[in-house]
Motif scaffolding. Structure first.
Motif, short mmCIF file in Angstrom:
data_model
loop_
_atom_site.label_atom_id
_atom_site.label_comp_id
_atom_site.label_asym_id
_atom_site.label_seq_id
_atom_site.Cartn_x
_atom_site.Cartn_y
_atom_site.Cartn_z
N PHE A 70 1.31 -0.89 -0.01
CA PHE A 70 0.03 -0.42 0.50
C PHE A 70 1.24 0.98 -0.64
CE2 PHE A 70 0.80 -1.34 4.54
CZ PHE A 70 0.67 -0.01 5.23
N ILE A 71 0.41 2.11 -0.33
CA ILE A 71 0.90 3.69 -0.53
C ILE A 71 1.28 4.75 0.94
CG2 ILE A 71 1.64 5.69 -1.51
CD1 ILE A 71 -0.04 4.98 -4.18
N ALA A 72 2.40 4.58 1.17
CA ALA A 72 1.97 5.26 2.37
C ALA A 72 3.00 6.54 2.24
CB ALA A 72 3.50 4.63 3.53
N HIS A 73 3.24 7.20 1.77
CA HIS A 73 3.64 8.47 1.11
C HIS A 73 3.52 8.68 -0.68
CE1 HIS A 73 5.01 12.18 1.53
NE2 HIS A 73 6.27 12.02 1.23
N LEU A 74 3.26 9.71 -0.45
CA LEU A 74 3.39 10.23 -2.24
C LEU A 74 4.06 12.02 -2.60
CD1 LEU A 74 2.51 9.45 -5.03
CD2 LEU A 74 0.45 10.73 -5.02
N ALA A 75 4.04 12.25 -2.87
CA ALA A 75 4.90 13.66 -3.31
C ALA A 75 4.96 14.00 -4.65
CB ALA A 75 6.59 13.96 -2.31
N ILE A 76 5.01 14.88 -4.73
CA ILE A 76 5.21 15.06 -6.39
C ILE A 76 5.88 17.15 -6.56
CG2 ILE A 76 4.22 15.47 -8.25
CD1 ILE A 76 1.73 13.92 -7.83
N ASP A 77 7.15 16.85 -7.38
CA ASP A 77 7.19 17.98 -8.22
C ASP A 77 7.23 19.03 -8.64
OD1 ASP A 77 9.15 18.31 -5.35
OD2 ASP A 77 9.84 17.80 -5.72
N GLY A 88 11.26 5.98 -7.53
CA GLY A 88 11.69 7.15 -7.81
C GLY A 88 10.80 7.50 -8.90
N LEU A 89 9.87 8.37 -9.60
CA LEU A 89 9.70 8.41 -11.17
C LEU A 89 9.57 10.22 -11.61
CD1 LEU A 89 7.13 7.10 -9.23
CD2 LEU A 89 6.25 6.48 -10.87
N ALA A 90 9.73 10.18 -13.00
CA ALA A 90 9.77 10.99 -13.42
C ALA A 90 8.85 11.41 -14.76
CB ALA A 90 11.05 11.70 -13.51
N VAL A 122 10.42 4.70 -14.57
CA VAL A 122 10.60 4.70 -12.53
C VAL A 122 11.90 3.80 -12.50
CG1 VAL A 122 8.78 3.49 -11.45
CG2 VAL A 122 7.74 4.36 -13.12
N GLY A 123 11.97 4.42 -11.17
CA GLY A 123 13.10 3.26 -10.66
C GLY A 123 12.65 3.50 -9.10
N VAL A 124 13.78 2.10 -8.55
CA VAL A 124 13.84 2.08 -7.22
C VAL A 124 14.96 2.88 -6.81
CG1 VAL A 124 14.35 0.60 -4.66
CG2 VAL A 124 12.70 -0.47 -6.66
N VAL A 125 14.63 4.30 -5.27
CA VAL A 125 15.51 4.85 -5.05
C VAL A 125 15.51 3.89 -3.60
CG1 VAL A 125 15.28 7.46 -3.93
CG2 VAL A 125 14.59 6.93 -7.05
N GLY A 134 8.75 17.17 -14.37
CA GLY A 134 8.71 16.78 -13.43
C GLY A 134 9.05 15.73 -12.36
N LEU A 135 8.67 15.85 -10.55
CA LEU A 135 9.46 14.07 -10.26
C LEU A 135 8.40 13.84 -9.22
CD1 LEU A 135 13.12 15.75 -9.35
CD2 LEU A 135 11.98 14.00 -10.88
N CYS A 136 7.79 12.59 -8.94
CA CYS A 136 7.96 11.99 -8.09
C CYS A 136 8.17 10.93 -6.76
CB CYS A 136 5.92 11.50 -8.61
SG CYS A 136 5.05 10.53 -7.62
N ASP A 137 7.15 10.74 -6.11
CA ASP A 137 8.40 9.87 -5.09
C ASP A 137 7.00 9.54 -3.97
OD1 ASP A 137 10.20 10.24 -5.42
OD2 ASP A 137 10.96 10.56 -3.24
N SER A 138 7.15 8.40 -4.67
CA SER A 138 5.80 7.23 -4.23
C SER A 138 6.58 5.83 -2.98
CB SER A 138 5.24 6.52 -4.82
OG SER A 138 4.87 7.11 -5.71
N VAL A 139 6.78 5.73 -1.69
CA VAL A 139 6.88 5.05 -0.35
C VAL A 139 5.81 4.04 -0.70
CG1 VAL A 139 7.10 4.52 1.71
CG2 VAL A 139 8.04 6.42 0.61
N LEU A 140 6.45 2.79 -0.59
CA LEU A 140 5.20 1.49 -0.27
C LEU A 140 5.55 0.47 0.47
CD1 LEU A 140 5.57 1.89 -4.18
CD2 LEU A 140 3.37 0.74 -3.57
N VAL A 141 4.41 0.38 1.08
CA VAL A 141 4.61 -0.44 2.62
C VAL A 141 4.43 -1.81 2.26
CG1 VAL A 141 4.43 -1.12 4.36
CG2 VAL A 141 4.93 1.23 3.84
#
Length: 143
Positions: A64-71, A99-101, A86-89, A110-117
């Motif tokens: 599940f997604i615990a955090h999502l941020a977009i720049d 890490g997504l771009a 998409v790549g694993v950071v 743009g950039l996006c980070d998604s933390v998945l648990v």
């Protein structure tokens, strides 16, 4: 995220998908709207996991997604095609960060980070060895 030069290089991303903006994805100025941009990142993340689920032994992991941020770095334009990388950071004990771009016309917009648990029937759980190995193989390049 925005200070890491690797994040602005499409070649650093081991997984990529092409996206075609629709007319309804733009605002009155023919810029991609924020909802459309978030949906493009979602599609990249979902397809990344769809591909991961088809690897041997990885058809049952849940997360599940615990955090999502977009720049937002620049305006996205309709009807220009976009490419999502998409790549694993980072890989932790029970979670990992993607890490997504988004790129248009070769430029990172743009950039996006998604933390998945990772989870099991009781909640958060350690990442299984096969999942950890697969994630390691999909790390963001250029380090």
């Amino acid at each position: 995220m925005r200070d890491d030069p690797r994040r602005r290089d499409l070649a650093a991303y081991p997984f990529r998908i092409d996206m075609v903006p629709r007319f309804g994805d733009m605002d009155l100025n023919r810029h991609l709207n924020n909802v459309a941009v978030a949906r493009f990142y979602e599609e990249g993340r979902v397809r990344f996991h769809f591909d991961l689920h088809h690897r041997p032994g990885l058809d049952r992991f849940r997360g599940f997604i615990a955090h999502l941020a977009i720049d937002y770095l620049a305006e996205g334009h309709w009807p220009d095609p976009a490419e999502i990388g998409v790549g694993v950071v980072h890989i932790g004990g029970s979670s990992y960060r993607l890490g997504l771009a988004m790129f248009q016309r070769g430029a990172c917009i743009g950039l996006c980070d998604s933390v998945l648990v990772h989870r099991d029937e009781h909640g958060s759980a350690p990442l299984p060895p096969r999942l950890r190995e697969a994630l390691e193989s999909l790390r963001l390049g250029g380090e």
